[in-house]
Scaffold this motif. Structure first.
Motif, PDB file in Angstrom:
ATOM      1  N   SER A   5      -8.558   1.963  -4.498  1.00 18.65           N
ATOM      2  CA  SER A   5      -8.578   2.173  -2.881  1.00 18.65           C
ATOM      3  C   SER A   5      -7.354   2.771  -2.581  1.00 18.65           C
ATOM      4  O   SER A   5      -7.599   3.796  -1.557  1.00 18.65           O
ATOM      5  CB  SER A   5      -8.576   0.702  -2.500  1.00 18.65           C
ATOM      6  N   GLU A   6      -6.248   2.519  -2.967  1.00 13.73           N
ATOM      7  CA  GLU A   6      -4.918   3.170  -2.401  1.00 13.73           C
ATOM      8  C   GLU A   6      -4.583   4.500  -3.070  1.00 13.73           C
ATOM      9  O   GLU A   6      -4.528   5.405  -2.294  1.00 13.73           O
ATOM     10  CB  GLU A   6      -3.864   2.186  -2.789  1.00 13.73           C
ATOM     11  N   ALA A   7      -4.720   4.841  -4.280  1.00 12.22           N
ATOM     12  CA  ALA A   7      -4.303   6.065  -4.952  1.00 12.22           C
ATOM     13  C   ALA A   7      -5.727   6.973  -5.118  1.00 12.22           C
ATOM     14  O   ALA A   7      -5.829   8.145  -5.013  1.00 12.22           O
ATOM     15  CB  ALA A   7      -3.567   6.087  -6.159  1.00 12.22           C
ATOM     16  N   GLY A   8      -6.792   6.359  -5.619  1.00 12.97           N
ATOM     17  CA  GLY A   8      -7.897   7.225  -5.972  1.00 12.97           C
ATOM     18  C   GLY A   8      -8.343   8.084  -4.544  1.00 12.97           C
ATOM     19  O   GLY A   8      -9.086   9.201  -4.998  1.00 12.97           O
ATOM     20  N   ARG A   9      -8.102   7.721  -3.416  1.00 16.38           N
ATOM     21  CA  ARG A   9      -8.943   8.388  -2.353  1.00 16.38           C
ATOM     22  C   ARG A   9      -7.997   9.835  -2.051  1.00 16.38           C
ATOM     23  O   ARG A   9      -8.846  10.827  -1.358  1.00 16.38           O
ATOM     24  CB  ARG A   9      -8.817   7.523  -1.032  1.00 16.38           C
ATOM     25  N   MET A  20       0.117  19.592 -12.061  1.00 16.79           N
ATOM     26  CA  MET A  20      -0.465  20.154 -11.083  1.00 16.79           C
ATOM     27  C   MET A  20      -0.794  18.915  -9.896  1.00 16.79           C
ATOM     28  O   MET A  20      -0.924  18.783  -8.846  1.00 16.79           O
ATOM     29  CB  MET A  20      -1.439  21.048 -11.129  1.00 16.79           C
ATOM     30  N   SER A  21      -1.518  17.900 -10.724  1.00 15.23           N
ATOM     31  CA  SER A  21      -2.211  16.773 -10.027  1.00 15.23           C
ATOM     32  C   SER A  21      -1.126  16.020  -9.306  1.00 15.23           C
ATOM     33  O   SER A  21      -1.268  15.237  -8.241  1.00 15.23           O
ATOM     34  CB  SER A  21      -2.811  16.026 -11.143  1.00 15.23           C
ATOM     35  N   GLY A  22       0.104  15.792  -9.974  1.00 12.43           N
ATOM     36  CA  GLY A  22       1.153  15.124  -9.410  1.00 12.43           C
ATOM     37  C   GLY A  22       1.812  15.824  -7.986  1.00 12.43           C
ATOM     38  O   GLY A  22       2.008  15.054  -7.049  1.00 12.43           O
ATOM     39  N   HIS A  23       1.966  16.974  -8.297  1.00 12.75           N
ATOM     40  CA  HIS A  23       2.330  17.930  -7.184  1.00 12.75           C
ATOM     41  C   HIS A  23       1.367  17.625  -6.163  1.00 12.75           C
ATOM     42  O   HIS A  23       1.868  17.387  -4.865  1.00 12.75           O
ATOM     43  CB  HIS A  23       2.524  19.314  -7.525  1.00 12.75           C
ATOM     44  N   GLU A  24       0.125  17.850  -6.318  1.00 12.24           N
ATOM     45  CA  GLU A  24      -0.562  17.663  -5.189  1.00 12.24           C
ATOM     46  C   GLU A  24      -0.895  16.392  -4.499  1.00 12.24           C
ATOM     47  O   GLU A  24      -0.813  16.208  -3.325  1.00 12.24           O
ATOM     48  CB  GLU A  24      -2.142  18.006  -5.720  1.00 12.24           C
ATOM     49  N   PHE A  25      -0.905  15.211  -5.383  1.00 12.86           N
ATOM     50  CA  PHE A  25      -0.746  13.946  -4.950  1.00 12.86           C
ATOM     51  C   PHE A  25       0.280  13.553  -4.012  1.00 12.86           C
ATOM     52  O   PHE A  25       0.001  13.102  -2.928  1.00 12.86           O
ATOM     53  CB  PHE A  25      -1.006  13.107  -6.145  1.00 12.86           C
ATOM     54  N   ILE A  26       1.434  13.981  -4.589  1.00 14.21           N
ATOM     55  CA  ILE A  26       2.870  13.734  -3.679  1.00 14.21           C
ATOM     56  C   ILE A  26       2.675  14.508  -2.569  1.00 14.21           C
ATOM     57  O   ILE A  26       3.118  13.971  -1.321  1.00 14.21           O
ATOM     58  CB  ILE A  26       4.231  14.025  -4.469  1.00 14.21           C
ATOM     59  N   SER A  36       0.792  -1.165  -0.028  1.00 16.53           N
ATOM     60  CA  SER A  36      -0.073   0.036   0.114  1.00 16.53           C
ATOM     61  C   SER A  36       0.753   1.298   0.182  1.00 16.53           C
ATOM     62  O   SER A  36       2.134   1.525   0.518  1.00 16.53           O
ATOM     63  CB  SER A  36      -0.913   0.043   1.320  1.00 16.53           C
ATOM     64  N   ILE A  37       0.313   2.390  -0.637  1.00 18.29           N
ATOM     65  CA  ILE A  37       1.231   3.569  -0.528  1.00 18.29           C
ATOM     66  C   ILE A  37       1.479   4.036   0.831  1.00 18.29           C
ATOM     67  O   ILE A  37       2.442   4.696   0.993  1.00 18.29           O
ATOM     68  CB  ILE A  37      -0.027   4.556  -1.155  1.00 18.29           C
ATOM     69  N   ALA A  38       0.483   4.067   1.810  1.00 19.75           N
ATOM     70  CA  ALA A  38       0.711   4.062   3.359  1.00 19.75           C
ATOM     71  C   ALA A  38       1.978   3.739   3.514  1.00 19.75           C
ATOM     72  O   ALA A  38       2.530   4.333   4.634  1.00 19.75           O
ATOM     73  CB  ALA A  38      -0.608   3.821   3.881  1.00 19.75           C
ATOM     74  N   ARG A  39       2.225   2.404   3.174  1.00 19.48           N
ATOM     75  CA  ARG A  39       3.282   1.858   3.818  1.00 19.48           C
ATOM     76  C   ARG A  39       4.782   2.053   3.135  1.00 19.48           C
ATOM     77  O   ARG A  39       5.643   1.983   3.635  1.00 19.48           O
ATOM     78  CB  ARG A  39       3.162   0.263   3.903  1.00 19.48           C
ATOM     79  N   THR A  40       4.464   2.526   1.869  1.00 18.13           N
ATOM     80  CA  THR A  40       5.684   2.843   0.761  1.00 18.13           C
ATOM     81  C   THR A  40       6.174   4.062   0.961  1.00 18.13           C
ATOM     82  O   THR A  40       7.588   4.491   0.679  1.00 18.13           O
ATOM     83  CB  THR A  40       5.557   2.438  -0.551  1.00 18.13           C
ATOM     84  N   CYS A  41       5.420   5.064   1.455  1.00 19.78           N
ATOM     85  CA  CYS A  41       5.643   6.541   1.421  1.00 19.78           C
ATOM     86  C   CYS A  41       6.320   6.894   2.769  1.00 19.78           C
ATOM     87  O   CYS A  41       6.145   6.283   3.716  1.00 19.78           O
ATOM     88  CB  CYS A  41       4.472   7.320   1.396  1.00 19.78           C
ATOM     89  N   ARG A  42       7.212   7.876   2.695  1.00 19.04           N
ATOM     90  CA  ARG A  42       7.941   8.252   3.832  1.00 19.04           C
ATOM     91  C   ARG A  42       7.213   9.539   4.178  1.00 19.04           C
ATOM     92  O   ARG A  42       7.114  10.509   3.513  1.00 19.04           O
ATOM     93  CB  ARG A  42       9.311   8.714   3.487  1.00 19.04           C
ATOM     94  N   TRP A  46      -1.184  -4.207 -10.443  1.00 23.00           N
ATOM     95  CA  TRP A  46      -2.247  -3.539  -9.817  1.00 23.00           C
ATOM     96  C   TRP A  46      -3.409  -4.336 -10.378  1.00 23.00           C
ATOM     97  O   TRP A  46      -3.842  -4.311 -11.499  1.00 23.00           O
ATOM     98  CB  TRP A  46      -2.178  -2.269  -9.987  1.00 23.00           C
ATOM     99  N   GLY A  47      -4.395  -4.213  -9.436  1.00 19.50           N
ATOM    100  CA  GLY A  47      -6.042  -4.577  -9.824  1.00 19.50           C
ATOM    101  C   GLY A  47      -6.570  -3.196  -9.729  1.00 19.50           C
ATOM    102  O   GLY A  47      -6.234  -2.142  -9.154  1.00 19.50           O
ATOM    103  N   VAL A  48      -7.610  -3.264 -10.446  1.00 23.15           N
ATOM    104  CA  VAL A  48      -8.462  -1.876 -10.421  1.00 23.15           C
ATOM    105  C   VAL A  48      -8.795  -1.616  -9.139  1.00 23.15           C
ATOM    106  O   VAL A  48      -8.756  -0.433  -8.599  1.00 23.15           O
ATOM    107  CB  VAL A  48      -9.747  -1.811 -11.345  1.00 23.15           C
TER     108      VAL A  48
END
Length: 382
Positions: free
Chosen positions: A187-191, A252-258, A4-10, A180-182
């Motif tokens: 669930s991980e990125a879309g929220r 801009m979307s990439g900046h906001e997401f990160i 999950s993104i939550a575990r991989t991100c610093r 990745w599955g849809v």
């Protein structure tokens, strides 16, 4: 990428402002405000016309120049393989990467084996034709070869040996989407994405107002490009993305997401879109493409394309498409004004671009006037 993104991100404790500036800042006006920046790479590229805008708005004046001066950084630009060759409209993005590499920074050329199957709506009035996975894979192979050739030609014929080159890596974003599955991806990125912000993008607004509207597939493109930036930031430490001015919304979307996911500070830089003498974008969908693969546009045809540019465009193109010092460009233009009939500036422009794309042999072929079919035969043998 099942983790999950939550575990991989610093998550960064020194999280800065949560307020995202709503407007990008034109580089030209900002760079004239700081004598420190005037000696840097960004000022040089802006003076050549290679860079146009930055995001967020304080990047051009303070943070980004300091980051580039602090040590080698990683910069990326994406290329969707929607055809089996890139075209002249893509060349300026590659040249932008080459400038960063020459300054000692590491560059990533990301081929969109996955995103090409989604379809970028930016700058398009209708939805792209669907692209199969097999076609995307075949196109990716061809474009990878072309990009690697251009980087090799630059290193061989244009690089200043006294300066250390950064590394260059060509990637395919299918490699991090294939597992990745849809449901898992959404669930991980879309929220982290908000509908109001996504709907406000110019590329979305212009399509929603059209007769055909916009498909869900195209609408999600900005999510995938944002995730690309996040993935490259996490794996390669990439903090800078290059893109055409029509890509600003995706940047801009990439900046906001990160910012939401990890708190990392990242930056977007745009390059101008190359247009014809009548203002049309030089892209394959505009019907006037000049391709970079020699079996589609021969070295002779590429040479002639630049040789025939209007007098009013040649100085701008010398600044954009060549690595000539600006002082040398000025001298060429002075010689051109003294004797326009010799077309010295046009010939130098055509020679420099052809050698970058096709190498010394390609330039010699162009000057011999080899026909397209002869070039295609040479290409098949190599």
């Amino acid at each position: 990428m099942a983790t999950s993104i939550a575990r991989t991100c610093r998550y960064v404790s020194r999280h800065r402002s949560c307020i995202l500036p709503s407007l990008c800042l034109t580089l030209r006006s900002t760079f004239h405000c700081s004598s420190t920046v005037n000696n840097g790479l960004l000022f040089s590229l802006n003076k050549r016309g290679v860079l146009k805008d930055s995001f967020p708005e304080n990047a051009a004046q303070d943070h980004l120049p300091q980051l580039l001066q602090s040590g080698a950084q990683t910069v990326y630009c994406g290329f969707d393989p929607t055809a089996d060759s890139l075209h002249v409209g893509n060349l300026l993005a590659i040249i932008g990467l080459l400038h960063f590499r020459s300054a000692g920074h590491h560059v990533l050329a990301v081929l969109g084996g996955a995103t090409a199957q989604i379809g970028d709506p930016s700058g398009k009035t209708t939805e792209r034709e669907p692209l199969s996975a097999d076609a995307a894979e075949a196109n990716t192979r061809r474009i990878r070869e072309s990009i690697q050739t251009i980087f090799s030609n630059h290193e061989l014929h244009f690089h200043d040996r006294s300066r250390k080159l950064g590394t260059v890596t060509v990637l395919n974003n299918l490699s991090w989407y294939k597992d990745w599955g849809v449901v898992g991806f959404l669930s991980e990125a879309g929220r982290y994405f908000r509908m109001g912000t996504m709907l406000s993008r110019h590329s979305v607004q212009s399509r929603l107002k059209s007769e055909d509207g916009m498909s869900l597939t195209e609408f999600t493109y900005q999510v995938f490009q944002a995730y690309d930036f996040h993935h490259l930031n996490q794996i390669y430490g990439c903090k800078i993305q290059l893109g055409g001015t029509d890509q600003l919304g995706n940047l801009m979307s990439g900046h906001e997401f990160i910012r939401k996911v990890s708190g990392e500070e990242v930056y977007g830089l745009t390059i101008p879109l190359v247009t014809s003498s009548v203002g049309d974008k030089l892209g394959k969908t505009a019907g006037n493409a000049v391709w970079l693969n020699r079996d589609k546009t021969s070295p002779f045809e590429l040479y002639q394309f630049f040789l025939r540019q209007p007098d009013a465009s040649v100085e701008e193109y010398l600044r954009l498409f060549t690595f000539l010092p600006l002082a040398e460009v000025e001298r060429l233009m002075e010689q051109q004004r003294e004797d326009p009939g010799k077309r010295l500036a046009h010939k130098r422009l055509a020679a420099e671009v052809t050698k970058l794309v096709h190498g010394k042999e390609g330039l010699e072929s162009a000057k011999r006037g080899d026909k397209p079919e002869e070039c295609a035969e040479q290409y098949s043998h190599t």
